[in-house]
Design a protein around this motif. Sequence first.
Motif, PDB file in Angstrom:
ATOM      1  N   LEU A  10       0.657  -1.127   0.241  1.00 42.06           N
ATOM      2  CA  LEU A  10      -0.215  -0.099  -0.005  1.00 42.06           C
ATOM      3  C   LEU A  10       1.032   1.430  -0.052  1.00 42.06           C
ATOM      4  O   LEU A  10       1.948   1.316   0.738  1.00 42.06           O
ATOM      5  CB  LEU A  10      -1.193  -0.079   1.360  1.00 42.06           C
ATOM      6  N   ASP A  11       0.381   2.221  -0.795  1.00 41.73           N
ATOM      7  CA  ASP A  11       1.187   3.618  -0.694  1.00 41.73           C
ATOM      8  C   ASP A  11       0.374   4.394   0.582  1.00 41.73           C
ATOM      9  O   ASP A  11       1.282   5.223   1.052  1.00 41.73           O
ATOM     10  CB  ASP A  11       0.945   4.407  -2.111  1.00 41.73           C
ATOM     11  N   HIS A  12      -0.675   4.067   0.957  1.00 41.64           N
ATOM     12  CA  HIS A  12      -1.080   4.634   1.947  1.00 41.64           C
ATOM     13  C   HIS A  12      -2.287   3.835   2.635  1.00 41.64           C
ATOM     14  O   HIS A  12      -2.961   3.096   2.018  1.00 41.64           O
ATOM     15  CB  HIS A  12      -1.906   6.092   1.346  1.00 41.64           C
ATOM     16  N   ILE A  13      -2.443   4.016   3.813  1.00 38.80           N
ATOM     17  CA  ILE A  13      -3.525   3.164   4.630  1.00 38.80           C
ATOM     18  C   ILE A  13      -4.216   4.049   5.573  1.00 38.80           C
ATOM     19  O   ILE A  13      -4.025   4.990   6.085  1.00 38.80           O
ATOM     20  CB  ILE A  13      -2.824   2.234   5.603  1.00 38.80           C
ATOM     21  N   VAL A  14      -5.786   3.858   5.174  1.00 39.01           N
ATOM     22  CA  VAL A  14      -6.553   4.518   5.859  1.00 39.01           C
ATOM     23  C   VAL A  14      -7.395   3.424   6.893  1.00 39.01           C
ATOM     24  O   VAL A  14      -8.057   2.508   6.385  1.00 39.01           O
ATOM     25  CB  VAL A  14      -7.846   5.197   4.944  1.00 39.01           C
ATOM     26  N   VAL A  15      -7.091   3.901   8.217  1.00 41.25           N
ATOM     27  CA  VAL A  15      -7.454   2.784   9.198  1.00 41.25           C
ATOM     28  C   VAL A  15      -9.198   3.171   9.802  1.00 41.25           C
ATOM     29  O   VAL A  15      -9.307   4.466   9.927  1.00 41.25           O
ATOM     30  CB  VAL A  15      -6.766   2.770  10.307  1.00 41.25           C
ATOM     31  N   SER A  16      -9.900   2.110   9.950  1.00 41.86           N
ATOM     32  CA  SER A  16     -11.029   2.384  10.317  1.00 41.86           C
ATOM     33  C   SER A  16     -11.832   1.078  11.064  1.00 41.86           C
ATOM     34  O   SER A  16     -10.952   0.479  11.620  1.00 41.86           O
ATOM     35  CB  SER A  16     -12.071   2.776   9.109  1.00 41.86           C
ATOM     36  N   ARG A  17     -13.217   1.230  11.065  1.00 44.55           N
ATOM     37  CA  ARG A  17     -13.832   0.114  11.798  1.00 44.55           C
ATOM     38  C   ARG A  17     -14.816  -0.222  11.175  1.00 44.55           C
ATOM     39  O   ARG A  17     -15.463   0.579  10.325  1.00 44.55           O
ATOM     40  CB  ARG A  17     -14.002   0.540  13.380  1.00 44.55           C
ATOM     41  N   SER A  18     -15.162  -1.451  11.112  1.00 41.52           N
ATOM     42  CA  SER A  18     -16.110  -2.206  10.231  1.00 41.52           C
ATOM     43  C   SER A  18     -17.576  -2.005  11.366  1.00 41.52           C
ATOM     44  O   SER A  18     -17.492  -1.516  12.449  1.00 41.52           O
ATOM     45  CB  SER A  18     -16.321  -3.513  10.168  1.00 41.52           C
ATOM     46  N   THR A  19     -18.846  -2.400  11.261  1.00 40.80           N
ATOM     47  CA  THR A  19     -19.787  -2.334  11.685  1.00 40.80           C
ATOM     48  C   THR A  19     -20.040  -3.517  12.952  1.00 40.80           C
ATOM     49  O   THR A  19     -20.776  -3.550  13.714  1.00 40.80           O
ATOM     50  CB  THR A  19     -21.278  -2.539  11.094  1.00 40.80           C
ATOM     51  N   SER A  20     -18.893  -4.363  12.658  1.00 40.64           N
ATOM     52  CA  SER A  20     -18.840  -5.602  13.970  1.00 40.64           C
ATOM     53  C   SER A  20     -18.299  -4.748  15.309  1.00 40.64           C
ATOM     54  O   SER A  20     -17.399  -3.992  15.119  1.00 40.64           O
ATOM     55  CB  SER A  20     -17.895  -6.674  13.476  1.00 40.64           C
ATOM     56  N   PRO A  21     -19.235  -5.345  16.383  1.00 32.28           N
ATOM     57  CA  PRO A  21     -18.735  -4.763  17.713  1.00 32.28           C
ATOM     58  C   PRO A  21     -17.382  -5.355  17.923  1.00 32.28           C
ATOM     59  O   PRO A  21     -16.754  -5.031  18.823  1.00 32.28           O
ATOM     60  CB  PRO A  21     -19.867  -5.438  18.478  1.00 32.28           C
TER      61      PRO A  21
END
Length: 466
Positions: free
Chosen positions: A382-393
């Motif tokens: 990856l050239d860049h990573i966008v970290v997030s969260r899914s709908t899973s608790p």
Amino acid sequence: MSPGRAKGSDRPVDPAVAARMAQVTEEILARSPENVIEPTLDRVVQVMDLLGHPQRNFGLVHVTGTNGKTSTTRIIERLLRELGLTTGRFTSPHLHDLRERIAIAGEPIDEERFLAAYDDVLPYVQMVDEASVAAGGPRITYFELLVIVAYAVFSDAPVDVAVVEVGLGGVWDATNVADGSVAVVAPVAIDHTRLLGDNLIDIATEKAGIIKSDAIAVLGVQEDEVMQLMLERCEEVGASAQVEGLAYGVLEREVAVGGQLMSLRGLAGDYTDLFLPLFGAHQVHNAAMALADVEAFVGGGEQPLDADVVRAAFAEVTSPGRLEIVRRSPTVLVDAAHNPAGIAAMAEAIRESFTFHRLVGVVAVLQEKDASSMLELLEPLLDHIVVSRSTSPRSIRPDRLGAMAVELFGEDRVTVVPDLPDALDIAAGLADEGGVSGAVLATGSITTVADVRMLLGADERGDAQS
């Protein structure tokens, strides 16, 4: 999806049926989740006994392994269907709708059929629930109930053969109340350590449990200690072992537009000039396993299949959420890799099959996974990573996952965005900096893939949106 229409179709749905389906879905979800397993088949066996053993009314190809189970299951089913057999297919988890797990002739069952089967089995499920709770045990779990419904549906249809993917492991998996005449073991790797063990031998021991007496066991590429264990299991129960690289395998493959061209050696013959609309060497190995599985099922591995039938089936294979293009301009790929082995296979496939000037990742990982190793494998891709969260608790908090990513990528290549829709938008903007050859890759968990597919309007059949 338009309100009042079935997912993936233009068929109107009766509002009353849709409401009942929503109610039943909530009832099922209220049971113990599928990542909570009880090491016993007793409750499912009791229900099967009360129902008159529906799992014995059709042929069964049983599929286990760590990565590649769903794709292999779908390829097997497509080939059996092309041969003219009425097929059932059971896979897990689902992307958008739990009915995706139970398919007849390649299509998820409709609401009416699901509800009819649920209503038929529910009284027996409740009887076993009551007895178990009275003895201090749990109710039948979410996954166990779906397996019971699936086997009832397949028996009632009826299907000639069901291709069934295990949910977790093998020995204690609810699907294992049925005996497959063909048992398929895709590559085994470290995953689900809390439930299956933290070493390959413990994990492989669980998965070997689907190999039954007199079955044909089709074994994919394995680590030496795993293969030895599988061969010992075959000898112990009197099963025939068919090993990739010896009994069957990949003869040739090359990257092609929209997939790959390949020639395979089956158990009973060679098959050339096959097109597979999936990406990556791992999918060709899945196809080789599937071919051997079908030869084993329909002719005991001694009769070659019609080559034109094989070509037609492979050309129509789909595997939603597995290196799937769900949008163009910019290109958005989704892949359900959720452990280091899966990430490694995905990364190799992307390097081989795509030429992106700039690739931006949208990554959300579940808490029980080896996120550090996954990020380490993603860093050179990856050239860049966008970290997030899914709908899973169970999704790792973005700030925590982001801190892990910064250690590997550096601050300049990491963006933390708590909300996945915003993360996808930001990633698309970053990808556009690469011009027409910029792309977004969403990965890290099946829930991440499901969320992104939903946001971009891709249905379970794999239709990309422009």
